[in-house]
Design a protein around this motif. Sequence first.
Motif, PDB file in Angstrom:
ATOM      1  N   GLY A 142      17.263  58.582  -8.521  1.00  0.00           N
ATOM      2  CA  GLY A 142      17.327  60.163  -8.991  1.00  0.00           C
ATOM      3  C   GLY A 142      17.001  60.796 -10.108  1.00  0.00           C
ATOM      4  O   GLY A 142      16.935  61.923 -10.283  1.00  0.00           O
ATOM      5  N   THR A 143      16.762  59.719 -11.113  1.00  0.00           N
ATOM      6  CA  THR A 143      16.399  60.337 -12.453  1.00  0.00           C
ATOM      7  C   THR A 143      14.803  60.083 -12.565  1.00  0.00           C
ATOM      8  O   THR A 143      14.219  59.813 -11.666  1.00  0.00           O
ATOM      9  CB  THR A 143      16.797  58.947 -13.519  1.00  0.00           C
ATOM     10  OG1 THR A 143      16.249  57.798 -13.205  1.00  0.00           O
ATOM     11  CG2 THR A 143      18.246  59.067 -13.428  1.00  0.00           C
ATOM     12  N   GLU A 144      14.324  61.005 -13.423  1.00  0.00           N
ATOM     13  CA  GLU A 144      12.979  61.047 -13.567  1.00  0.00           C
ATOM     14  C   GLU A 144      12.401  59.766 -13.887  1.00  0.00           C
ATOM     15  O   GLU A 144      11.098  59.352 -13.492  1.00  0.00           O
ATOM     16  CB  GLU A 144      12.508  62.034 -14.602  1.00  0.00           C
ATOM     17  CG  GLU A 144      12.621  61.776 -16.026  1.00  0.00           C
ATOM     18  CD  GLU A 144      14.099  62.325 -16.378  1.00  0.00           C
ATOM     19  OE1 GLU A 144      14.231  62.551 -17.665  1.00  0.00           O
ATOM     20  OE2 GLU A 144      14.963  62.458 -15.721  1.00  0.00           O
ATOM     21  N   TRP A 145      12.996  58.768 -14.675  1.00  0.00           N
ATOM     22  CA  TRP A 145      12.439  57.535 -15.098  1.00  0.00           C
ATOM     23  C   TRP A 145      12.286  56.671 -14.026  1.00  0.00           C
ATOM     24  O   TRP A 145      11.570  55.719 -13.555  1.00  0.00           O
ATOM     25  CB  TRP A 145      13.139  56.927 -16.193  1.00  0.00           C
ATOM     26  CG  TRP A 145      14.407  56.472 -16.004  1.00  0.00           C
ATOM     27  CD1 TRP A 145      15.039  55.686 -15.590  1.00  0.00           C
ATOM     28  CD2 TRP A 145      15.547  57.548 -16.679  1.00  0.00           C
ATOM     29  NE1 TRP A 145      16.565  55.685 -15.828  1.00  0.00           N
ATOM     30  CE2 TRP A 145      16.535  56.916 -16.416  1.00  0.00           C
ATOM     31  CE3 TRP A 145      15.404  58.677 -17.286  1.00  0.00           C
ATOM     32  CZ2 TRP A 145      17.913  57.538 -16.556  1.00  0.00           C
ATOM     33  CZ3 TRP A 145      16.577  59.403 -17.553  1.00  0.00           C
ATOM     34  CH2 TRP A 145      17.913  58.751 -17.059  1.00  0.00           C
ATOM     35  N   ALA A 146      13.321  56.677 -12.814  1.00  0.00           N
ATOM     36  CA  ALA A 146      13.114  55.960 -11.385  1.00  0.00           C
ATOM     37  C   ALA A 146      12.215  56.350 -10.578  1.00  0.00           C
ATOM     38  O   ALA A 146      11.415  55.848 -10.022  1.00  0.00           O
ATOM     39  CB  ALA A 146      14.487  56.206 -10.866  1.00  0.00           C
ATOM     40  N   ALA A 147      11.904  57.683 -10.780  1.00  0.00           N
ATOM     41  CA  ALA A 147      10.824  58.204  -9.844  1.00  0.00           C
ATOM     42  C   ALA A 147       9.531  57.773 -10.400  1.00  0.00           C
ATOM     43  O   ALA A 147       8.496  57.286  -9.563  1.00  0.00           O
ATOM     44  CB  ALA A 147      10.710  59.789  -9.935  1.00  0.00           C
TER      45      ALA A 147
END
Length: 317
Positions: free
Chosen positions: A198-203
Motif C-alpha cells: 500500500g505504500t508508494e515504495w512497495a508499488a
Amino acid sequence: MDLEAVRTFVTVVDAGRFQAAAADLGVTQQAVSKRVAALEKALGAQLFTRTARGAELTIDGRAFLPHARELLRVAERALASVRPGRRALRVDVIASRVAASGLMREFHRAHPEFELDVLMLFDIEAAVAAVRSGEIDASFRAVSAPGRPLPGDVESVRVLDEPLQLLTGPAHALAGARSVTLAQLAGHRIWMPGLVPGTEWAAYYDDLVAEFGLTIEATGPNFGSDALLDTIADTPALATFMGEHTRLVWPDGHGLRRIPVIDPTPVYPHSLIWRRDNPQPALAALREHLAAPRPGGSEDPVGPEGRTWTPAWARRR
C-alpha cells in the motif's frame, strides 16, 4: 491562565523588585502588583514575600517559576508558528538516512538563515493530509502511485532520480561484480523487509518485479537498517536494494559491497509535494534550491547511455 500575569511574575523574579519590573514592562508599579495578585488568586498560592531587599519568592513561588518560564517559551513558539517569516519550515523526509534527508542537509548548509523542523511520516496518505492541513509545509515522495492522484490543491515537482544499487555480503555470488544488470538479478533472492503493502515504495518495487522477473522477499519483521546489514553480511544467498544516496555505515568485518545496477538502471523518483497556496518564505527558497542543477539530479544520465527505468506511473509525459 493570564499569560501577561505570568510574564509579569517572571519579570519581577528577574528584576528583584516590583518597581524595577514595572520599569522593564513599561507599566506602573500598581499594575504589576495587581497582575501578581490576580495570578496568586488564580493559583491559590502566595508567590512573593516583600522584604527590605525586594521581592523574594516563597516556596510556592520557587515551585511555580520553572513552569512559568516554560509557559512563556511555549507561547513564543506558538506565536512564531504563525508569524510571517518566523515559522520553521516543516518538511517530511520519510527516514533519516535516505536521499531526501540528504537534500535537506544540503538546503540547510546553503540557507542557514531558515529554521527547519524535519520529521518522518510513514506513507503518502499521511503526508498529503499533513500538507493539505498545514501541519507540514512539504514532503518528499514518489508520486503518484497507481490510483492515487494528488488532490488539486497539492502540487509536486520531480527533484531527484536516485539510482538503485545492489547490496551484498562478501560471499554472495555477485559480490565481485563491478556492476550487475537487471537480467543477471533474475533468480537471486533480494530481501527487503521494509516493504509495506500500500505504500508508494512497495508499488515501485511491485512494478520492478513484474517487468524484470525479479524475486523480492519482504518476509520477516523489519528491525531496521543495522539488523538488515547484519543479515546481508552473514547470508550469502541474500542481497538487498538501496538508493545510491542512502547513507549507511557498517563494521569493517561485514565486507559489504554496493554494486551499481545497469541496463537499465532503476531509479527511484523523488518528488517534492506542497500545498499551492502555502506562503512560507522558506518553502519558496527550498523549491528554488532543488530546481538548481546539481550532481545526481533528475536530469543526469545514469548507467550506459543514460538508460534508466521507472514505473509507468512515475514517468514524465
